[in-house]
Write a protein that holds these residues in place. Structure first.
Motif, PDB file in Angstrom:
ATOM      1  N   GLY A 190       0.866  -1.162  -0.008  1.00 52.76           N
ATOM      2  CA  GLY A 190      -0.124  -0.175   0.089  1.00 52.76           C
ATOM      3  C   GLY A 190       0.783   1.401  -0.043  1.00 52.76           C
ATOM      4  N   SER A 191       0.423   2.464  -0.419  1.00 57.91           N
ATOM      5  CA  SER A 191       0.903   3.642  -0.657  1.00 57.91           C
ATOM      6  C   SER A 191       0.068   4.635  -0.909  1.00 57.91           C
ATOM      7  N   HIS A 192       0.659   5.984  -0.461  1.00 63.42           N
ATOM      8  CA  HIS A 192      -0.253   7.082  -0.904  1.00 63.42           C
ATOM      9  C   HIS A 192      -0.484   7.236  -2.282  1.00 63.42           C
ATOM     10  N   GLY A 193      -1.638   7.770  -2.654  1.00 58.27           N
ATOM     11  CA  GLY A 193      -2.236   7.892  -3.866  1.00 58.27           C
ATOM     12  C   GLY A 193      -1.242   8.964  -4.643  1.00 58.27           C
ATOM     13  N   TYR A 194      -0.454   9.826  -3.826  1.00 57.29           N
ATOM     14  CA  TYR A 194       0.436  10.864  -4.579  1.00 57.29           C
ATOM     15  C   TYR A 194       1.344  11.544  -3.437  1.00 57.29           C
ATOM     16  N   ILE A 195       2.264  12.187  -3.938  1.00 58.50           N
ATOM     17  CA  ILE A 195       3.262  12.624  -3.043  1.00 58.50           C
ATOM     18  C   ILE A 195       2.661  14.221  -2.467  1.00 58.50           C
ATOM     19  N   GLU A 196       2.285  14.296  -1.290  1.00 57.03           N
ATOM     20  CA  GLU A 196       1.775  15.495  -0.722  1.00 57.03           C
ATOM     21  C   GLU A 196       2.800  16.420  -0.669  1.00 57.03           C
ATOM     22  N   THR A 197       2.283  17.694  -0.838  1.00 58.22           N
ATOM     23  CA  THR A 197       2.842  19.156  -0.491  1.00 58.22           C
ATOM     24  C   THR A 197       1.854  19.838   0.062  1.00 58.22           C
ATOM     25  N   GLY A 211       8.637   0.461   5.931  1.00 57.64           N
ATOM     26  CA  GLY A 211       8.276   1.320   4.689  1.00 57.64           C
ATOM     27  C   GLY A 211       9.409   1.978   4.002  1.00 57.64           C
ATOM     28  N   MET A 212       9.261   2.281   3.042  1.00 58.57           N
ATOM     29  CA  MET A 212      10.178   3.490   2.453  1.00 58.57           C
ATOM     30  C   MET A 212       9.202   4.819   2.514  1.00 58.57           C
ATOM     31  N   TYR A 213       9.978   5.967   3.119  1.00 60.81           N
ATOM     32  CA  TYR A 213       9.331   7.150   3.115  1.00 60.81           C
ATOM     33  C   TYR A 213       9.961   8.265   2.246  1.00 60.81           C
ATOM     34  N   ASN A 214       9.010   8.910   1.420  1.00 57.61           N
ATOM     35  CA  ASN A 214       9.613   9.997   0.413  1.00 57.61           C
ATOM     36  C   ASN A 214       9.519  11.328   1.490  1.00 57.61           C
ATOM     37  N   ASN A 218      13.576  12.604  -0.948  1.00 53.54           N
ATOM     38  CA  ASN A 218      14.587  11.449  -0.432  1.00 53.54           C
ATOM     39  C   ASN A 218      13.943  10.378   0.011  1.00 53.54           C
ATOM     40  N   TRP A 219      14.144   9.186  -0.596  1.00 56.83           N
ATOM     41  CA  TRP A 219      13.555   7.912  -0.105  1.00 56.83           C
ATOM     42  C   TRP A 219      14.412   7.371   0.936  1.00 56.83           C
ATOM     43  N   VAL A 220      13.558   7.407   2.143  1.00 61.16           N
ATOM     44  CA  VAL A 220      14.510   6.807   3.338  1.00 61.16           C
ATOM     45  C   VAL A 220      13.619   5.621   4.019  1.00 61.16           C
ATOM     46  N   PRO A 221      14.543   4.601   4.429  1.00 58.27           N
ATOM     47  CA  PRO A 221      13.659   3.291   5.114  1.00 58.27           C
ATOM     48  C   PRO A 221      13.452   3.769   6.335  1.00 58.27           C
ATOM     49  N   GLN A 236       6.076  14.642   0.891  1.00 51.60           N
ATOM     50  CA  GLN A 236       5.672  13.355   1.655  1.00 51.60           C
ATOM     51  C   GLN A 236       5.069  12.381   1.082  1.00 51.60           C
ATOM     52  N   ALA A 237       5.317  10.978   1.187  1.00 52.59           N
ATOM     53  CA  ALA A 237       4.502   9.939   0.920  1.00 52.59           C
ATOM     54  C   ALA A 237       5.360   8.571   1.091  1.00 52.59           C
ATOM     55  N   CYS A 238       4.510   7.606   1.373  1.00 54.05           N
ATOM     56  CA  CYS A 238       5.368   6.435   1.439  1.00 54.05           C
ATOM     57  C   CYS A 238       4.697   4.994   0.905  1.00 54.05           C
ATOM     58  N   TYR A 239       5.579   4.130   0.951  1.00 51.49           N
ATOM     59  CA  TYR A 239       5.264   2.710   0.646  1.00 51.49           C
ATOM     60  C   TYR A 239       5.403   1.691   1.912  1.00 51.49           C
TER      61      TYR A 239
END
Length: 261
Positions: A190-197, A211-214, A218-221, A236-239
């Motif tokens: 699952g993930s966000h539907g888009y990168i939020e700003t 997860g991996m957070y944007n 920057n994608w960060v574990p 911000q967004a994540c998988y």
């Protein structure tokens, strides 16, 4: 003062950290390296300070480990400062004015800025809690009030129509409140539907999963136990990528108010 993870002595590997600090923008703060603080009013409590104005936040977040017999009977918040407490493990008795609440894991209390929050651990084991405080932004005709509940009893909903992402509101969504707390849980994949700003800030404590957070592209574990600060306008967004549990986190959001100049 000691370390939150109780690590002592020389490391068994190279000195390294997953922490990423971009003041005013975002931060990833894992448990390793965090210290315990002694703060006035918190008796027999191990206090770890997370987001603060020094990091760029307009609020303060803590992890408070309340040892058996630990308490705060001096009062937390009040005089224009609203507070919130969430129990992650253990049991805690919380009082606001004349009201008293017995909280188990998942239990929480919101305390309005006109009152002080007090608590005591009557159990024989430590109780780990998440604490929050912020200066309340008033709006004419509205007044916040005490709220208590348990996140395990709050009905979730599909987040923006995605059935593998569950969203819970812990506080009412009316204009009496200038902030809210939510729990967002992503099944694996699952993930966000888009990168939020957006203008709103977040302080998020990961309750489970990996997860991996944007953060600002920057994608960060990240994983359970990590803390994330997301400043205003931070991308911000994540998988969710964990095998054994959803990626879930408790987070605050300022809302329901216009921007002050």
């Amino acid at each position: 003062m000691g370390y939150k993870t109780n690590e002592m002595g020389y490391p068994t590997d190279l000195l390294a950290s997953r922490a990423v600090i971009e003041r005013g923008n975002f931060a990833i703060i894992p448990p390793n390296g965090l210290v315990k603080n002694v703060l006035p009013g918190f008796d027999n409590c191990e206090m770890t300070i997370l987001a603060t104005p020094k990091l760029g936040a307009t609020f303060v977040d803590y992890v408070c480990n309340v040892l058996p017999g630990g308490k705060n009977d001096q009062g937390f918040g009040g005089n224009g400062i609203e507070t919130f407490i969430y129990v992650m493990t253990g049991e805690l008795t919380v009082s606001v004015g004349q009201e008293t609440f017995s909280l188990a894991a998942g239990g929480y209390v919101y305390c309005p800025p006109t009152e002080k929050l007090r608590f005591v651990n009557h159990s024989s084991v430590a109780t780990e809690t998440f604490l929050y405080k912020k200066k309340y932004q008033p709006a004419e005709g509205y007044e916040p009030y005490v709220v208590s509940g348990n996140s395990n009893e709050v009905e979730g909903e599909a987040y923006e129509g995605m059935t593998d992402v569950n969203f819970k509101n812990l506080l009412p969504t009316d204009l009496n409140f200038d902030m809210n707390f939510h729990i967002l849980a992503f099944d694996t994949g699952g993930s966000h539907g888009y990168i939020e700003t957006h203008y709103q800030e977040h302080g998020a404590l990961l309750l489970s999963g990996e997860g991996m957070y944007n953060l600002d592209n920057n994608w960060v574990p990240v994983k359970k136990g990590d803390y994330i600060f997301m400043g205003a306008y931070n991308l911000q967004a994540c998988y969710s990528v964990g095998r054994n549990a959803p990626l879930s986190y408790l987070y605050s959001k300022d809302c329901n108010r216009d921007v002050e100049l």
